[in-house]
Design a protein around this motif. Sequence first.
Motif, PDB file in Angstrom:
ATOM      1  N   VAL A  33       8.006  -4.941  -3.838  1.00 36.19           N
ATOM      2  CA  VAL A  33       7.157  -3.891  -3.290  1.00 36.19           C
ATOM      3  C   VAL A  33       5.778  -3.990  -3.926  1.00 36.19           C
ATOM      4  O   VAL A  33       5.650  -4.167  -5.138  1.00 36.19           O
ATOM      5  N   VAL A  34       4.736  -3.889  -3.115  1.00 36.48           N
ATOM      6  CA  VAL A  34       3.368  -4.065  -3.605  1.00 36.48           C
ATOM      7  C   VAL A  34       2.871  -2.798  -4.297  1.00 36.48           C
ATOM      8  O   VAL A  34       2.969  -1.692  -3.750  1.00 36.48           O
ATOM      9  N   MET A  35       2.341  -2.974  -5.486  1.00 40.79           N
ATOM     10  CA  MET A  35       1.744  -1.872  -6.238  1.00 40.79           C
ATOM     11  C   MET A  35       0.231  -1.806  -6.004  1.00 40.79           C
ATOM     12  O   MET A  35      -0.329  -0.756  -5.726  1.00 40.79           O
ATOM     13  N   VAL A  36      -0.418  -2.956  -6.167  1.00 35.52           N
ATOM     14  CA  VAL A  36      -1.878  -3.029  -6.067  1.00 35.52           C
ATOM     15  C   VAL A  36      -2.232  -4.209  -5.174  1.00 35.52           C
ATOM     16  O   VAL A  36      -1.621  -5.274  -5.272  1.00 35.52           O
ATOM     17  N   ILE A  37      -3.215  -4.014  -4.322  1.00 39.94           N
ATOM     18  CA  ILE A  37      -3.676  -5.075  -3.433  1.00 39.94           C
ATOM     19  C   ILE A  37      -5.148  -5.352  -3.696  1.00 39.94           C
ATOM     20  O   ILE A  37      -5.909  -4.460  -4.056  1.00 39.94           O
ATOM     21  N   GLY A  69       6.864   7.155  -0.721  1.00 37.39           N
ATOM     22  CA  GLY A  69       7.769   6.024  -0.890  1.00 37.39           C
ATOM     23  C   GLY A  69       7.175   4.850  -1.631  1.00 37.39           C
ATOM     24  O   GLY A  69       7.883   3.890  -1.926  1.00 37.39           O
ATOM     25  N   THR A  70       5.891   4.888  -1.950  1.00 37.81           N
ATOM     26  CA  THR A  70       5.269   3.793  -2.692  1.00 37.81           C
ATOM     27  C   THR A  70       5.333   4.089  -4.188  1.00 37.81           C
ATOM     28  O   THR A  70       5.845   5.115  -4.626  1.00 37.81           O
ATOM     29  N   MET A 127       4.050  -2.453   3.205  1.00 41.79           N
ATOM     30  CA  MET A 127       3.360  -2.019   1.998  1.00 41.79           C
ATOM     31  C   MET A 127       3.132  -0.522   2.008  1.00 41.79           C
ATOM     32  O   MET A 127       3.337   0.168   1.008  1.00 41.79           O
ATOM     33  N   VAL A 128       2.700   0.009   3.144  1.00 44.00           N
ATOM     34  CA  VAL A 128       2.415   1.438   3.258  1.00 44.00           C
ATOM     35  C   VAL A 128       3.690   2.261   3.062  1.00 44.00           C
ATOM     36  O   VAL A 128       3.655   3.347   2.474  1.00 44.00           O
ATOM     37  N   GLU A 129       4.825   1.736   3.548  1.00 39.59           N
ATOM     38  CA  GLU A 129       6.081   2.475   3.457  1.00 39.59           C
ATOM     39  C   GLU A 129       6.843   2.209   2.170  1.00 39.59           C
ATOM     40  O   GLU A 129       7.933   2.744   1.964  1.00 39.59           O
TER      41      GLU A 129
END
Length: 247
Positions: free
Chosen positions: A178-182, A157-158, A238-240
């Motif tokens: 939605v986060v791509m890179v952290i 889902g990411t 973020m994980v989902e």
Amino acid sequence: MSSNPYIQPETPPAPVVPKRSWMTPVELLVVLSIILVLVGLLLPALSRGGGRQAARRVQCKNNLKQIGIALHQYRADFGCFPPTVTTADDGTVMHSWRTLLLPYLDQKQLYESIDLSRPWDDPVNSEAARQYVSAYRCPSANGSAEQTTYLAVTGPGTFFPPPGPEQFDQPNGNISDVVMVIELDSAAAVSWMAPVDWVADRTSDAEFPHSGGAHVLLGDGRVLYLTKDEVTANRLAMVEGRAITTD
């Protein structure tokens, strides 16, 4: 009647020059200019810590913006985002998305020096692995120059679902948020060539480099600064692959 040539004529009194009580506009401008120059020289010394940290945050933010642009350029060319890892036919893990992104970060020569048919840590690729890639390096991070703290958020889902390059299609929220890179702390740093990315529970005790916070790259290319508490609160989202929320 003629004057006596031996008598000196009286000297006229010298004119009285009034005393100036203030500077002329030109003189005032010169003084102000000198003061401004001195202030400009002194301020960095007085606020060295805060100013330096702010500059590092700006540079770090710009790095992630470059990465975001590169990711979307890759997607425009290939129809999907790069896989987090490439694998050989026998399942051997080969290379990271960061390697695949090099041509989009003005690092084509470095990219062409890498043997993609051999693993990233193979001796044939050791010279490339030692290279410094500015876009992958947070200026506040500790450790060696070839390490990075910018890790992709991976999982079903990411933007980077395992095991390969699949089109992102997540119905749980607005992909713009939605986060791509952290950005993680220095303890999580890895070689920029290493096919290693974010582990879900890694931020629970992280000490982020920017005054207790970190940057995240979102799906629309924006870069946000999140406090440690905001990162922790949004970890599951973020994980989902769901949109994050901030105050």
